[in-house]
Scaffold this motif. Structure first.
Motif, PDB file in Angstrom:
ATOM      1  N   GLU A   4     129.109  -3.384  -9.865  1.00  0.00           N
ATOM      2  CA  GLU A   4     128.960  -2.452 -10.725  1.00  0.00           C
ATOM      3  C   GLU A   4     129.969  -1.216 -10.652  1.00  0.00           C
ATOM      4  N   ASP A   5     130.337  -0.908  -9.360  1.00  0.00           N
ATOM      5  CA  ASP A   5     131.181   0.197  -9.151  1.00  0.00           C
ATOM      6  C   ASP A   5     132.453  -0.176  -9.310  1.00  0.00           C
ATOM      7  N   ILE A   6     132.992  -1.263  -9.103  1.00  0.00           N
ATOM      8  CA  ILE A   6     134.263  -1.791  -9.509  1.00  0.00           C
ATOM      9  C   ILE A   6     134.555  -2.083 -11.186  1.00  0.00           C
ATOM     10  N   GLU A   7     133.405  -2.368 -11.671  1.00  0.00           N
ATOM     11  CA  GLU A   7     133.445  -2.430 -13.330  1.00  0.00           C
ATOM     12  C   GLU A   7     133.539  -0.938 -13.932  1.00  0.00           C
ATOM     13  N   LYS A   8     132.861  -0.039 -13.363  1.00  0.00           N
ATOM     14  CA  LYS A   8     132.708   1.301 -13.892  1.00  0.00           C
ATOM     15  C   LYS A   8     134.580   2.073 -13.761  1.00  0.00           C
ATOM     16  N   PHE A 104     133.986 -13.027  -7.849  1.00  0.00           N
ATOM     17  CA  PHE A 104     134.442 -12.444  -8.915  1.00  0.00           C
ATOM     18  C   PHE A 104     135.301 -13.892  -9.587  1.00  0.00           C
ATOM     19  N   ILE A 105     134.965 -13.860 -11.118  1.00  0.00           N
ATOM     20  CA  ILE A 105     135.473 -14.923 -11.661  1.00  0.00           C
ATOM     21  C   ILE A 105     136.318 -14.435 -12.555  1.00  0.00           C
TER      22      ILE A 105
END
Length: 105
Positions: A4-8, A104-105
């Motif tokens: 979630e941190d990476i996506e944010k 991760f895909i």
């Protein structure tokens, strides 16, 4: 670090980045720039300022001066300890290791 941190952070970066498009396809240089930015962000995101005291009973890596590193487990009286050995920044060792639980895909 959680997914979630990476996506944010990726969404925050996307708002500031201006990728160029060539005939509907992303420019390979824009993609390379985004990858480099993300990799640098991930590397630097685990480091803490010396003004932030590490939690007790957790292993951390500290940068001492400009080029030396050492690991520590606990530091009583953080202010005196960090000044005495010239800690510049620190990171929890577990944050430096790859997370094998999430793919991760």
């Amino acid at each position: 670090m959680k997914i979630e941190d990476i996506e944010k952070k990726s969404l925050e970066y996307a708002k500031t980045a201006t990728p160029s498009c060539v005939f509907g396809d992303f420019d390979k240089y824009a993609i390379a720039d985004a990858f480099e930015h993300g990799a640098n962000w991930r590397i630097n995101s685990v480091w803490h300022e010396v003004s932030e005291e590490p939690e007790r009973n957790r292993i951390y890596l500290a940068q001492l001066g400009d080029s030396a590193f050492d690991t520590f487990y606990d530091s009583k009286n953080w202010v005196n300890f960090s000044r005495g050995i010239n800690i510049q920044r620190w990171a929890y060792v577990e944050d430096l290791l790859p997370n094998k639980q999430e793919e991760f895909i």
